[in-house]
Scaffold this motif. Structure first.
Motif, PDB file in Angstrom:
ATOM      1  N   VAL A   1      64.725  44.723  39.477  1.00  0.00           N
ATOM      2  CA  VAL A   1      66.240  45.031  37.993  1.00  0.00           C
ATOM      3  C   VAL A   1      65.608  45.598  36.614  1.00  0.00           C
TER       4      VAL A   1
ATOM      5  N   ILE B   1      66.368  46.459  33.104  1.00  0.00           N
ATOM      6  CA  ILE B   1      66.641  47.017  31.561  1.00  0.00           C
ATOM      7  C   ILE B   1      66.074  47.471  30.841  1.00  0.00           C
TER       8      ILE B   1
ATOM      9  N   PRO C   1      70.938  42.118  23.413  1.00  0.00           N
ATOM     10  CA  PRO C   1      72.009  42.349  24.602  1.00  0.00           C
ATOM     11  C   PRO C   1      72.653  41.551  24.841  1.00  0.00           C
TER      12      PRO C   1
ATOM     13  N   THR D   1      73.221  39.128  27.874  1.00  0.00           N
ATOM     14  CA  THR D   1      73.018  38.403  28.867  1.00  0.00           C
ATOM     15  C   THR D   1      74.040  37.788  30.019  1.00  0.00           C
TER      16      THR D   1
ATOM     17  N   PHE E   1      73.307  39.819  32.654  1.00  0.00           N
ATOM     18  CA  PHE E   1      72.161  40.497  33.585  1.00  0.00           C
ATOM     19  C   PHE E   1      71.479  38.674  34.489  1.00  0.00           C
ATOM     20  N   THR E   2      71.452  37.162  33.749  1.00  0.00           N
ATOM     21  CA  THR E   2      71.688  36.237  34.165  1.00  0.00           C
ATOM     22  C   THR E   2      71.990  36.420  35.374  1.00  0.00           C
TER      23      THR E   2
ATOM     24  N   VAL F   1      61.170  42.098  37.754  1.00  0.00           N
ATOM     25  CA  VAL F   1      61.972  43.240  36.141  1.00  0.00           C
ATOM     26  C   VAL F   1      61.501  44.236  35.382  1.00  0.00           C
TER      27      VAL F   1
ATOM     28  N   ASP G   1      60.921  46.122  32.307  1.00  0.00           N
ATOM     29  CA  ASP G   1      61.811  46.223  30.697  1.00  0.00           C
ATOM     30  C   ASP G   1      61.430  47.515  31.125  1.00  0.00           C
TER      31      ASP G   1
ATOM     32  N   GLN H   1      68.377  33.673  29.363  1.00  0.00           N
ATOM     33  CA  GLN H   1      68.735  34.582  28.196  1.00  0.00           C
ATOM     34  C   GLN H   1      68.233  34.377  27.240  1.00  0.00           C
TER      35      GLN H   1
ATOM     36  N   CYS I   1      65.158  37.400  27.787  1.00  0.00           N
ATOM     37  CA  CYS I   1      66.164  38.552  27.981  1.00  0.00           C
ATOM     38  C   CYS I   1      66.127  39.131  26.266  1.00  0.00           C
TER      39      CYS I   1
END
Length: 344
Positions: free
Chosen positions: A97, A99, A163, A165, A168-169, A184, A186, A231, A234
């Motif tokens: 993933v 971000i 963000p 979240t 995302f979560t 992930v 970043d 969360q 993030c």
């Protein structure tokens, strides 16, 4: 960007025309490539979606990836955009993933310049906040982000947006439950010179001179497991992005201060150059060739019209091909499960 040159009307006019035509060429080339590619490359494989969605997705990913190389090729080869990637390397074949902060409405497209060098284009799927489709530019979004921060007692950011979240979560939890997530990534994106905010800027020929990507890889087993902690994790990443970008823009406008050097790509720059040149050649010839076929053959014209009608109707009725594809996948994978229950 247009510059007013006193007492020089000639150069000003020629510059305006040249810059405008660069943008028009870029937008039209992408549009006609995606339009004819959808009809003549993806269209013939639509029936496969109802028989074997997995094979359809495998073919679809590779066909779409051929078009995704086109904006990369145009930006770097035709318009001289320089891409610099620092930080951690991508692992080929890894399920990840990504971000990323959003500085403009076009970040998602510029990201393709990074991903092509690591063979990630055919695997990439983009999740954007709905607001990014309608909010014109970073400054407008920043005002909303500051309002959100004030209401929730959070720090106001200068270089990033807060963000959201929830998405995302949700994505991380679902992929982790199915053991389909390895890491992930970043990514922090920055523009040391000009920053085109919207498609309008590209239409005017305002392409970024340089795009810097700083990559930080987080293995999935280092992420917290609870929703609340995820969360917070993030939010912590965005705090780091704010500080990283502050150092970038107030310093020498690169990410070398992080102590991490350039990331070696999976593909050599020679191989990337070959892919870009082949992409420009293919898509330059493809659209005119399809127009010629439509003009010469009535069967092709009928196919063209019917396929357009199918694309329009499925969008109006079902909301997109991905909805139909998901329904087919669930239905076909449900049948073996039902048959096994009957046999019991």
């Amino acid at each position: 960007m247009y510059f007013l040159l006193p007492n020089s009307p000639g150069p000003l006019i020629s510059q305006r025309i040249m810059v405008s035509w660069k943008g028009i060429y870029f937008i039209l080339t992408l549009f006609w490539g995606s339009f004819f590619g959808s009809i003549f490359m993806l269209g013939p494989f639509l029936p496969l979606m109802f028989v074997n969605p997995s094979w359809y997705r495998w073919i679809n990913n590779r066909l779409v990836a051929t078009w995704l190389t086109l904006p990369v090729a145009l930006l770097e080869t035709m318009f001289g955009v320089k891409v610099i990637i620092t930080g951690d390397a991508f692992v080929p074949g890894e399920r990840s993933v990504i971000i990323m902060n959003h500085r403009t409405r076009m970040d998602w497209m510029f990201l393709w310049n990074c991903l092509m060098r690591y063979s990630y284009l055919r695997l990439e799927k983009i999740c954007l906040k709905a607001s990014l489709k309608s909010v014109p530019g970073f400054e407008n979004s920043k005002a909303r982000s500051n309002d959100f921060a004030e209401k929730n007692g959070l720090q106001k950011y200068e270089y990033v947006l807060h963000p959201r979240t929830t998405g995302f979560t949700f994505v991380v939890d679902r992929l982790r439950e199915g053991r389909n997530l390895d890491a992930v990534h970043d990514i922090t994106v920055a523009y040391p010179h000009n920053i085109p905010q919207t498609e309008k800027h590209l239409l005017h020929g305002n392409f970024p001179k340089e795009i810097h990507f700083h990559v930080h890889r987080h293995p999935i087993d280092t992420l917290p497991t609870s929703k609340e902690d995820l969360q917070l994790w993030c939010h912590k990443r965005w705090e780091e992005k704010e500080e990283r970008l502050r150092s970038f823009y107030q310093g020498e406008k690169n990410f070398y201060f992080t102590g991490q050097s350039l990331v070696p790509p999976c593909k050599s720059e020679l191989r990337v150059l070959v892919v870009k040149l082949l992409s420009i050649l293919y898509w330059t010839l493809f659209s005119p060739a399809m127009c010629l076929l439509i003009y010469l053959y009535s069967l092709v014209r009928w196919y063209f019209i019917i396929t357009i009608v199918i694309f329009v109707l499925q969008e109006r009725i079902f909301g997109g091909l991905e909805i139909i594809e998901l329904a087919c996948y669930r239905f076909l994978h449900k049948q073996p499960h039902l048959n096994s229950k009957k046999n019991e």
